[in-house]
Scaffold this active site. Sequence first.
Site, PDB file in Angstrom:
ATOM      1  N   THR A 200       0.836  -1.220   0.000  1.00 20.36           N
ATOM      2  CA  THR A 200       0.000   0.000   0.000  1.00 20.36           C
ATOM      3  C   THR A 200       0.859   1.255   0.000  1.00 20.36           C
ATOM      4  O   THR A 200       1.934   1.275   0.562  1.00 20.36           O
ATOM      5  CB  THR A 200      -0.888   0.005   1.272  1.00 20.36           C
ATOM      6  OG1 THR A 200      -1.674  -1.173   1.260  1.00 20.36           O
ATOM      7  CG2 THR A 200      -1.780   1.206   1.346  1.00 20.36           C
TER       8      THR A 200
ATOM      9  N   GLY B 249      -0.958  -3.176   5.745  1.00 16.59           N
ATOM     10  CA  GLY B 249      -1.953  -4.236   5.905  1.00 16.59           C
ATOM     11  C   GLY B 249      -2.621  -4.201   7.268  1.00 16.59           C
ATOM     12  O   GLY B 249      -3.156  -3.183   7.706  1.00 16.59           O
TER      13      GLY B 249
END
Length: 528
Positions: free
Chosen positions: A350, A433
């Site tokens: 991410t 995460g």
Amino acid sequence: MRDFHIPGRSAAYGTNGMAATSHPLATTTALEVLRQGGNAVDAAVAAVAALCVVEPAMTGIGGDCFVLYAPASGGVVALNGSGRAPAAATPERLAELGVTALGSGSPHSVTIPGAIAAWEKLVEAHGSRSLGELLQPAIRYAEEGFPVSPRVALDWKRCTPTLERSAGGRSIYLPGGKAPGVGRIVRLPTLARTLRRVAEGGAQAFYTGEIAEAMATTLQSMGGLQGYEDFAAAEAEFVEPIQTSYRDVRVYQCPPNGQGVITLLMLNILEGYDMASLDPNGAERHHLLAEAAKLAYRDRDLFLADPAHASSPMETLIEKSYAGRLREQIDRERAMTDLPPPLLDAHPDTTYLSVVDRDLNAVSFINSIYDGFGSGLVCERTGVIFHNRGRAFRLDPKHPNCIAPGKRPMHTIIPGLAFKGGEVWAAYGVMGGNYQPVGQSTVLSAMIDYGMDPQEAIDAPRSMAFPVDMEVERGMPAATRAGLQERGHQIVEPAGPLGGGQAIVIDRKRGVLIGGADPRKDSVALGL
């Protein structure tokens, strides 16, 4: 003030704008948009598009995003840009196909990408530039090339087996059969052509026509259930943000299907302790963070799902009284080894960036393909890396997060905003995460309880006690490790650093913006 004898990084300061991203080229892209008169939304979208090129293991146009936006005029805007399961995806159909788990490299873990739809929706509603204009820096990096930075090189090499899953992964993202090393110039002409088509035709050019047909055909050839109609139906959605208070700070998150509610629950639990009296890097603080996380994540895994498809006790989860009941289950001297039963009845990698402009419009923006290089399944005709966010679904029909047609999976990525005195004070986020609610709680507490600037708060050593052992970064003091072990925590060293993060704080009294960027990435915060 940090000790300048010790290597580290100072916070960035500015007065006319600030950008903090996980890559230097994305930060400078955002600043250039601000210099040219664009607002924070324009700068954020240009930066995230650049990240989709220069940090391909972490994000891409085949992924999802969530956004929190605080316009200077007041209020908070939340945007859900997460994608949905295909119309044919039911637990029964997957069972017929022999699917017993949604593996990270399975085509059934691929939900329809939501990022491009969300970028366009955000820019049209709150930007001052066109999406096509804002995609130009990303197109330039993809066409002309970009140098691979150190953390990007590390992630790329680590994810080589993932990319080897598909012909597109091998041909486009493993030039010469291997991951590019530090300093190598990489060009992605196939991805550049796709971005140029989107720049010319908008999100419709991505979700319909040749690009959508290519993506659907690629996934179907791998056994996926995604159809052209699933791409054509994609849309992002403005939603109502959720909130709680921590001390004198009002904290905002996007609502489920994201796990922002778990950050609010953790903060509510921690608020009952005098955190400021504890050593910020000491065993007692990290023990309390660990125990709060265990209880909060237990509830996440039981209840969190797409609210359009399953009811959830979200209002209860963010009540102060509920946090108080959870707090009673925490022993300040002993780690939980077996989680107590839930207090509620169970229902049947991410990139993050923040931007603040000269008018104090603030954007908190997170974009992801989940695992490193997502599923590893790549559309060879478009250069799109498909994320694998659907692996967060369950296959148990009784679970609220069970896969279903048009349903969004439970999402780990969460942007954050914090207000003081009714005005936006900080745009922040922590990648990683499952770690993200712990990371956000840790960084926010560091700034609020200990008065750290955003860089100090981000730099501090991290721990994570979920799902089993307690991961502790190497930078944690030895005395803290010993104290945690004495309390019964099973300490392990994580394979890599825990997450990464950025934050921008608005100091209204002095008229300055203060930015922090995570040294665990190639991150840079810069001000104007």
